[in-house]
Scaffold this motif. Structure first.
Motif, PDB file in Angstrom:
ATOM      1  N   LEU A   1       0.708  -1.122   0.008  1.00 17.19           N
ATOM      2  CA  LEU A   1      -0.042  -0.095  -0.027  1.00 17.19           C
ATOM      3  C   LEU A   1       0.880   1.192  -0.111  1.00 17.19           C
ATOM      4  CD1 LEU A   1      -2.707  -1.099   2.586  1.00 17.19           C
ATOM      5  CD2 LEU A   1      -3.102  -0.853   0.053  1.00 17.19           C
TER       6      LEU A   1
ATOM      7  N   THR B   1      -2.077   2.813  -5.394  1.00 15.01           N
ATOM      8  CA  THR B   1      -1.992   2.720  -4.029  1.00 15.01           C
ATOM      9  C   THR B   1      -0.693   3.940  -4.004  1.00 15.01           C
ATOM     10  OG1 THR B   1      -0.109   1.378  -4.452  1.00 15.01           O
ATOM     11  CG2 THR B   1      -2.171   0.408  -3.972  1.00 15.01           C
TER      12      THR B   1
ATOM     13  N   VAL C   1      -8.030   2.710  -0.828  1.00 16.04           N
ATOM     14  CA  VAL C   1      -7.351   3.733  -1.242  1.00 16.04           C
ATOM     15  C   VAL C   1      -8.050   4.948  -1.866  1.00 16.04           C
ATOM     16  CG1 VAL C   1      -5.081   4.384  -2.457  1.00 16.04           C
ATOM     17  CG2 VAL C   1      -5.196   1.992  -1.112  1.00 16.04           C
TER      18      VAL C   1
END
Length: 616
Positions: free
Chosen positions: A180, A219, A337
């Motif tokens: 991430l 991300t 996200v």
């Protein structure tokens, strides 16, 4: 003290004062090929330095050498082999190599070559004998290792179709940490290639100034230039292995930037890039041998193996993007996200399409049945880990047969945003070749992975057993009934002692309390694990003297993992070291297991001394 030690000492005594400083003793040990951890050597040096002059003399040197090399369990083994003698004759050594070590080539020639290689005493060598010191050096060497020395080079047939091999493969190769927010880096590609990885992943997106970039889409991972990654791949692709590298392209770029990608691929990789079918190889996959030094692209492709003929074809054609959509089943990631629409259609430029030859990404449409044409040999599907487990459960034998002629790529589930790994063993049992793991995440799964690919000269390709290469195989990985794979073995592992186990917890007064776990990985019924008791306060030479017995039904798929931990009553045990060895690379007899660190690097001197036997 044997005379050969004196001649080594004279060499190491640089200033010829007949005293040995710690530095000189370290050189002396190097001269003897004795690996030792500095902190242990220093500790023994202090104990021996009775005169407290920071150097050792005559008896002190002898005491130092004795303490360092004293191994009662080796004395015991030596006495078994030598009887009452002080040395082993060639005949006695041959008997030991035959009966204890189960060496196939046991004979006078092997015995003499070991004496030649490991006996430090010239006198003993001239008399064709091995002293206890030579015996210890042999047992600590690559010839005495638990991992079969012959398997440290490429020894398997490399002339079969690519689909007949397991291929060392990495997932999201560009990441150094999590999925991430972690950094992306060309360094990650270099590390993977140096570890023998042969299949790398490149997630390509439009970047600024018409330069495509690589990162984990949607991300906050950092971004790197596509062209920089290609340069790193060009420079490191064949350092660890000459066999082909597959670049798995996940292409999210606009048509303009796809053209830039195609241009970079051809200018940077040049003749390394396979951009047309090999001559005569148009009905089945080529072999690693035929593809030596080549880089292959895996990605979407317009048309079949040979590009559609006729000029004036469409400038760019739409292809289904279901697989990429599935891989962006980062749905899990995405929802956390930013919300992005799901794109199912990808427009693909011909220049990039034409560079994909033997690894055309397709959506899996089910296993072919006698009437249906099924997947072409150059088409390959990707499966998420969960889907693969479902296929193994519901139609394991069909998966095995499918994987005889087709490549399958497996990737971790979308919820593994921490870059954790799944166990590759079940996927291999089903004949899946490209089982992609997060190389950046150490742990038992990567240990087993590295163990599997240590075989066959660590070249990144390991030939599957015959029953996983047979188009009519009836092998069911989840429930293996009787068949050619069923060769039940009894594996006995006697964990005798440990040597120089490093302190994991660096605080001054911490001493290691080691325990050993021996695990078997393989088909479900073979999976097992046993542990020794804990030895308190001893990392230098802990004794366990414990024997374990395992029954292994499908030995060709089994791996044995030795794990050493520092026991802690109040919290999780600390990992000290491990070694994973495929059962068919595990040597019998008295052996040293050389331990690897958490990141898979060799510990300089940490070992386990074990005795292994494998019987029908």
């Amino acid at each position: 003290m044997p005379s050969w030690i004196h001649s080594c000492l004279r060499k190491a005594d640089k200033n010829k004062d007949n005293k040995m400083s710690f530095k000189e003793l370290q050189n002396f040990l190097k001269e003897l090929n004795i690996q030792v951890d500095d902190s242990y050597a220093r500790k023994i040096f202090r104990e021996c330095d009775r005169s407290q002059t920071d150097s050792l003399e005559d008896e002190e040197i002898e005491a130092f050498y004795k303490m360092l090399t004293q191994r009662k369990e080796i004395d015991r083994t030596f006495e078994e082999a030598a009887g009452s003698g002080q040395t082993l004759s060639v005949d006695q050594l041959v008997t030991f190599l035959q009966h204890q070590q189960r060496e196939e080539a046991a004979g006078p020639a092997l015995a003499l070559s070991l004496i030649e290689r490991y006996e430090p005493s010239e006198t003993a060598k001239a008399q064709r004998q091995m002293t206890k010191d030579g015996f210890l050096m042999y047992l600590l060497s690559a010839d005495g290792s638990a991992f079969n020395l012959a398997h440290r080079r490429v020894y398997q047939d490399m002339g079969q179709p690519l689909s007949h091999y397991l291929v060392s493969s990495s997932h999201n190769t560009y990441l150094l940490e999590d999925q991430l927010t972690g950094p992306s880096s060309t360094e990650a590609y270099i590390r993977a290639l140096c570890k023998g990885c042969r299949c790398l992943e490149l997630d390509c997106w439009d970047g600024p100034n018409q330069e495509p970039i690589i990162y984990h889409g949607y991300t906050f991972t950092s971004k790197i230039l596509f062209c920089d990654v290609l340069r790193a791949i060009r420079d490191y692709a064949f350092k660890a292995s000459p066999y082909p590298v597959i670049l798995s392209l996940e292409n999210h770029c606009s048509l303009e930037q796809q053209r830039v990608m195609a241009r970079h691929l051809s200018t940077t990789l040049g003749s390394m890039l396979l951009d047309r079918p090999l001559e005569g190889v148009t009905t089945s996959l080529p072999s690693p041998e035929q593809l030596k030094g080549k880089i292959l692209l895996k990605g979407k492709k317009l048309g079949g193996l040979l590009p559609p003929s006729g000029e004036g074809g469409p400038e760019a054609t739409v292809v289904s993007d279901e697989d990429e959509a599935a891989e962006m089943e980062d749905e899990a990631v995405r929802s956390r996200v930013q919300h992005k629409p799901k794109e199912d259609k990808l427009r693909l430029v011909k220049e990039l399409s034409d560079m994909v030859i033997y690894c055309k990404s397709v959506h899996f449409r089910g296993f072919s049945s006698p009437g249906s044409p099924g997947q072409a040999f150059y088409e390959m599907a990707s499966f998420s880990e969960n889907r693969t487990l479902r296929l193994l459960q519901e139609s394991g034998t069909s998966l095995v047969r499918h994987n005889v002629n087709h490549l399958s790529r497996i990737y971790p589930a979308g919820w593994r945003t921490d870059s954790s790994n799944y166990s590759p063993v079940e996927m291999w049992n089903g004949g899946c070749q490209i089982v992609a793991l997060n190389f950046q995440t150490p742990g038992p799964e990567m240990d087993v992975y590295q163990g599997r690919f240590q075989d066959n000269g660590a070249c990144g390709y390991v030939l599957k057993p015959a029953f996983l290469r047979d188009p009519n195989s009836t092998f069911n990985p989840r429930n293996p009934a009787q068949g050619p794979w069923w060769t039940r073995k009894r594996l006995n592992i006697w964990v005798i002692t440990g040597q120089q186990l490093p302190k994991v917890n660096k605080s001054k007064n911490s001493i290691v309390d080691p325990k050993v776990t021996v695990e078997v990985h393989g088909v479900g019924r073979d999976v097992a694990s046993r542990q020794t008791a804990v030895v308190t306060n001893n990392g230098f030479n802990p004794w366990w003297d414990t024997e374990f017995e395992f029954e292994v039904a499908v030995p060709e798929l089994a791996l044995v993992r030795f794990v050493v931990e520092d026991y802690d009553a109040s919290s999780k045990n600390d990992f000290i070291g491990q070694s994973t060895i495929p059962l068919n690379s595990l040597k019998q007899g008295y052996r040293h297991v050389h331990l690897l660190s958490k990141n898979g690097d060799q510990h300089p001197s940490a070992t386990l001394f074990v005795k292994v036997s494998l019987r029908d």
